[in-house]
Design an enzyme around this catalytic site. Structure first.
Site, mmCIF file in Angstrom:
data_model
loop_
_atom_site.group_PDB
_atom_site.id
_atom_site.type_symbol
_atom_site.label_atom_id
_atom_site.label_comp_id
_atom_site.label_asym_id
_atom_site.label_seq_id
_atom_site.Cartn_x
_atom_site.Cartn_y
_atom_site.Cartn_z
ATOM 1 N N SER A 132 0.771 -1.289 0.086
ATOM 2 C CA SER A 132 -0.087 -0.027 0.053
ATOM 3 C C SER A 132 0.764 1.162 0.217
ATOM 4 C CB SER A 132 -0.793 -0.059 1.196
ATOM 5 O OG SER A 132 -1.580 1.240 1.588
ATOM 6 N N TYR A 156 -2.054 -1.086 11.020
ATOM 7 C CA TYR A 156 -2.503 -1.649 9.515
ATOM 8 C C TYR A 156 -1.374 -1.431 8.793
ATOM 9 C CZ TYR A 156 -3.972 -1.740 4.579
ATOM 10 O OH TYR A 156 -3.915 -1.995 3.212
ATOM 11 N N LYS A 160 1.959 -3.942 6.588
ATOM 12 C CA LYS A 160 2.302 -4.015 5.321
ATOM 13 C C LYS A 160 3.892 -3.585 5.247
ATOM 14 C CE LYS A 160 -1.546 -4.596 3.262
ATOM 15 N NZ LYS A 160 -2.032 -5.808 2.917
HETATM 16 P P1 NAD Z 1 -11.474 -6.552 0.603
HETATM 17 O O1 NAD Z 1 -11.582 -6.613 2.225
HETATM 18 O O2 NAD Z 1 -12.377 -6.252 -0.082
HETATM 19 O O3 NAD Z 1 -10.833 -7.966 0.315
HETATM 20 C C1 NAD Z 1 -9.943 -8.963 1.095
HETATM 21 C C2 NAD Z 1 -10.627 -10.270 1.215
HETATM 22 O O4 NAD Z 1 -9.758 -11.115 1.790
HETATM 23 C C3 NAD Z 1 -12.037 -10.343 1.477
HETATM 24 O O5 NAD Z 1 -12.754 -11.010 0.497
HETATM 25 C C4 NAD Z 1 -11.918 -11.016 2.812
HETATM 26 O O6 NAD Z 1 -13.161 -12.100 3.046
HETATM 27 C C5 NAD Z 1 -10.582 -11.950 2.545
HETATM 28 N N1 NAD Z 1 -9.997 -12.348 3.802
HETATM 29 C C6 NAD Z 1 -9.568 -11.616 4.631
HETATM 30 N N2 NAD Z 1 -8.958 -12.377 6.060
HETATM 31 C C7 NAD Z 1 -8.865 -13.620 5.315
HETATM 32 C C8 NAD Z 1 -8.444 -14.812 5.799
HETATM 33 N N3 NAD Z 1 -7.772 -14.778 6.818
HETATM 34 N N4 NAD Z 1 -8.452 -15.851 4.957
HETATM 35 C C9 NAD Z 1 -9.037 -15.871 3.784
HETATM 36 N N5 NAD Z 1 -9.638 -14.774 3.294
HETATM 37 C C10 NAD Z 1 -9.633 -13.630 4.117
HETATM 38 O O7 NAD Z 1 -10.102 -5.568 0.549
HETATM 39 P P2 NAD Z 1 -9.554 -4.835 -0.899
HETATM 40 O O8 NAD Z 1 -9.793 -3.451 -0.721
HETATM 41 O O9 NAD Z 1 -9.747 -5.619 -1.944
HETATM 42 O O10 NAD Z 1 -7.757 -5.054 -0.638
HETATM 43 C C11 NAD Z 1 -7.169 -6.158 -1.106
HETATM 44 C C12 NAD Z 1 -5.637 -6.005 -0.566
HETATM 45 O O11 NAD Z 1 -4.984 -4.923 -0.942
HETATM 46 C C13 NAD Z 1 -5.635 -6.033 1.058
HETATM 47 O O12 NAD Z 1 -4.299 -6.727 1.621
HETATM 48 C C14 NAD Z 1 -5.508 -4.447 1.390
HETATM 49 O O13 NAD Z 1 -4.633 -4.342 2.397
HETATM 50 C C15 NAD Z 1 -4.739 -4.009 0.464
HETATM 51 N N6 NAD Z 1 -4.888 -2.688 -0.269
HETATM 52 C C16 NAD Z 1 -6.259 -2.009 -0.504
HETATM 53 C C17 NAD Z 1 -6.233 -0.782 -0.753
HETATM 54 C C18 NAD Z 1 -7.845 -0.201 -0.726
HETATM 55 O O14 NAD Z 1 -7.955 0.959 -0.849
HETATM 56 N N7 NAD Z 1 -8.599 -0.982 -0.918
HETATM 57 C C19 NAD Z 1 -5.235 0.227 -0.776
HETATM 58 C C20 NAD Z 1 -3.792 -0.386 -0.583
HETATM 59 C C21 NAD Z 1 -3.779 -1.894 -0.265
HETATM 60 C C1 WQD Z 2 -9.302 9.669 0.714
HETATM 61 C C2 WQD Z 2 -9.391 11.321 1.222
HETATM 62 C C3 WQD Z 2 -9.821 11.724 3.343
HETATM 63 C C4 WQD Z 2 -13.869 9.750 3.643
HETATM 64 C C5 WQD Z 2 -6.867 4.706 2.946
HETATM 65 C C6 WQD Z 2 -5.944 4.090 3.882
HETATM 66 C C7 WQD Z 2 -4.832 3.709 2.802
HETATM 67 C C8 WQD Z 2 -5.199 2.910 1.751
HETATM 68 C C9 WQD Z 2 -6.476 3.389 0.987
HETATM 69 C C10 WQD Z 2 -5.165 0.579 2.277
HETATM 70 C C11 WQD Z 2 -8.742 11.795 2.362
HETATM 71 C C12 WQD Z 2 -11.145 12.232 2.602
HETATM 72 C C13 WQD Z 2 -12.592 10.363 3.362
HETATM 73 C C14 WQD Z 2 -14.781 10.837 4.107
HETATM 74 C C15 WQD Z 2 -13.319 12.546 3.573
HETATM 75 N N1 WQD Z 2 -5.745 1.577 2.188
HETATM 76 N N2 WQD Z 2 -12.466 11.752 3.074
HETATM 77 N N3 WQD Z 2 -14.525 12.166 4.060
HETATM 78 O O1 WQD Z 2 -7.044 7.746 3.735
HETATM 79 O O2 WQD Z 2 -6.154 8.197 1.236
HETATM 80 O O3 WQD Z 2 -6.359 6.035 2.337
HETATM 81 O O4 WQD Z 2 -7.194 3.830 1.993
HETATM 82 O O5 WQD Z 2 -3.993 0.224 2.103
HETATM 83 O O6 WQD Z 2 -3.895 2.698 4.003
HETATM 84 O O7 WQD Z 2 -5.489 4.948 4.961
HETATM 85 O O8 WQD Z 2 -8.324 7.044 1.650
HETATM 86 O O9 WQD Z 2 -10.658 7.082 0.838
HETATM 87 O O10 WQD Z 2 -10.258 7.101 3.539
HETATM 88 O O11 WQD Z 2 -9.671 9.106 1.863
HETATM 89 O O12 WQD Z 2 -12.943 13.766 3.389
HETATM 90 O O13 WQD Z 2 -15.748 10.599 4.698
HETATM 91 O O14 WQD Z 2 -10.920 11.455 1.356
HETATM 92 O O15 WQD Z 2 -9.518 12.995 4.198
HETATM 93 O O16 WQD Z 2 -8.289 13.076 1.916
HETATM 94 P P1 WQD Z 2 -6.828 7.175 2.226
HETATM 95 P P2 WQD Z 2 -9.786 7.613 1.948
#
Ligand code: NAD
Ligand code: WQD
Length: 344
Positions: A132, A156, A160
């Site tokens: 991330s 969290y 990572k």
């Molecule tokens: P998500 O929660 O939608 O998907 C994760 C999936 O993993 C879910 O379907 C959940 O049921 C499954 N899961 C969780 N724990 C498990 C376990 N112990 N065994 C089996 N399955 C399990 O999340 P996402 O948004 O699709 O994110 C996917 C990955 O990307 C994560 O590692 C997250 O940290 C990373 N990531 C997400 C974002 C974002 O903004 N969505 C940003 C950066 C990184």
């Molecule tokens: C985006 C912008 C908020 C909600 C998060 C995690 C990061 C990564 C991605 C996994 C920011 C603003 C949000 C609201 C708002 N996840 N906001 N009102 O914080 O950049 O990243 O998700 O790895 O680790 O921290 O994403 O979508 O939460 O926010 O004003 O109700 O929207 O302040 O500027 P963020 P976000």
């Protein structure tokens, strides 16, 4: 790679029923790969697998199991000829990670260690890992480059950082491993069919799921966390990319790790910064309706960095990948998902 040569590969997708995993499964199946999902459905609905089949005309294999269960993971590798893994499964709620830090460290690191131990014992040494942009912490200047120091500001984020260190040490200990550490920026949008998207339970913590619920009439208005940042309109700047571009980035990374050993951290972002107000206005254009919002205090503990966006040079150099869909398309596809799938 051609669809025919991809058909020789079987890719395990952990967390494949989740938001990014389900879109990646669609792109994998469309490109001819065989895909096996392992998911415990802690944050996804089993109907997602039907939706993937409807979208692609192909049904991924499904193992309903918890990745922390080493026996279940072994049985999954016994059953399918897996030759690479994309590892999405994790807990991802930043606020919850601060409230339950030990659970987060244990869960996320155990998932990864159980998985790579099984892979190692099978000589399956190709891994795409979901990292991330949060690993860039609060002190690096934008745009973020992969060679900058990494750190975190919440449990969290530390999971990572720690997983990146663990996998880097693993790759140093055994030069046969081939690992992509993909640092995602902010994925938005949904599949244009509206069949899959991001729909967290309860009041969303992230921007687009919140906007979706306001647009669908489920929540009254959006709190905007601060308009006093040193940015062009005072709201925070993020690097938003379409979840299908992100999914395509995984295929590009997979292609690369089939051909190269070693470990590389790679940013997956659009390389463009958009403000919270930019997102609101784009969503208003896409949905044809006003998104009511009000400015509130900054996020607690000053947890938002004013600006986050990627230097995307490395993704292009290594993978010839770049994001192709713009903010309007992200909002259009989010709105399709919100209006067809979200219920009051
Ligand atoms: P998500 O929660 O939608 O998907 C994760 C999936 O993993 C879910 O379907 C959940 O049921 C499954 N899961 C969780 N724990 C498990 C376990 N112990 N065994 C089996 N399955 C399990 O999340 P996402 O948004 O699709 O994110 C996917 C990955 O990307 C994560 O590692 C997250 O940290 C990373 N990531 C997400 C974002 C974002 O903004 N969505 C940003 C950066 C990184
Ligand atoms: C985006 C912008 C908020 C909600 C998060 C995690 C990061 C990564 C991605 C996994 C920011 C603003 C949000 C609201 C708002 N996840 N906001 N009102 O914080 O950049 O990243 O998700 O790895 O680790 O921290 O994403 O979508 O939460 O926010 O004003 O109700 O929207 O302040 O500027 P963020 P976000």
């Amino acid at each position: 790679m051609s669809t025919e040569s991809n058909a020789a590969h079987c890719v395990l997708v952990t967390g494949g029923a989740g938001y990014i995993g389900s879109h990646t499964c669609c792109q994998l199946l469309n490109a001819g790969y065989n895909a096996v999902i392992i998911d415990n459905f802690s944050n996804a609905d089993p109907s997602v697998v039907d939706a993937i089949e409807t979208i692609t005309g192909r049904r991924p294999a499904l193992v309903k199991a918890d990745l922390r269960d080493a026996q279940a993971v072994r049985a999954c590798f016994d059953q399918y000829p897996i030759d690479a893994v994309i590892h999405f499964a994790a807990l991802k709620a930043v606020g919850e990670s601060t409230a339950k830090p030990v659970e987060y460290y244990e869960h996320n690191l155990l998932c990864t260690s159980v998985l790579v131990k099984e892979m190692h014992s099978r000589n399956v040494k190709r891994l795409v890992y979901s990292s991330s942009a949060t690993v860039y912490g609060m002190t690096n200047p934008v745009p973020f480059r992969e060679d900058m120091p990494i750190s975190a500001i919440n449990p969290y984020g530390w999971t990572k950082v720690m997983a990146e260190h663990m996998l880097t040490d693993l790759a140093a200990s055994d030069l046969e491993w081939s690992i992509a550490l993909l640092r995602y920026f902010n994925p938005l949008g949904a599949h244009p069919s509206g069949l899959i998207g991001d729909d967290p339970n309860g009041v969303p913590a992230n921007l687009m799921p919140y906007v979706n619920k306001v647009a669908a009439g489920i929540l009254p208005d959006l709190p905007v966390f601060g308009d006093d940042y040193p940015t062009r309109d005072g709201t925070c700047i993020r690097d938003y990319l379409h979840v299908l571009d992100l999914a395509d980035g995984h295929l590009a990374a997979l292609d690369y790790i089939y051909k190269h050993t070693g470990i590389e951290a790679v940013n997956l972002g659009a390389g463009v910064g958009c403000s919270v107000l930019d997102v609101i206005h784009a969503y208003e254009r896409a949905s044809g309706q006003k998104i009511p919002y009000h400015i509130t205090a900054r996020r607690p503990n000053n947890a938002d960095s004013p600006e986050s966006y990627a230097d995307t040079t490395k993704a292009w150099r290594l993978y010839q990948w770049k994001a192709r869909r713009d903010l309007d398309e992200m909002c259009r596809d989010s709105w399709t998902f919100a209006r067809t799938r979200l219920t009051k």
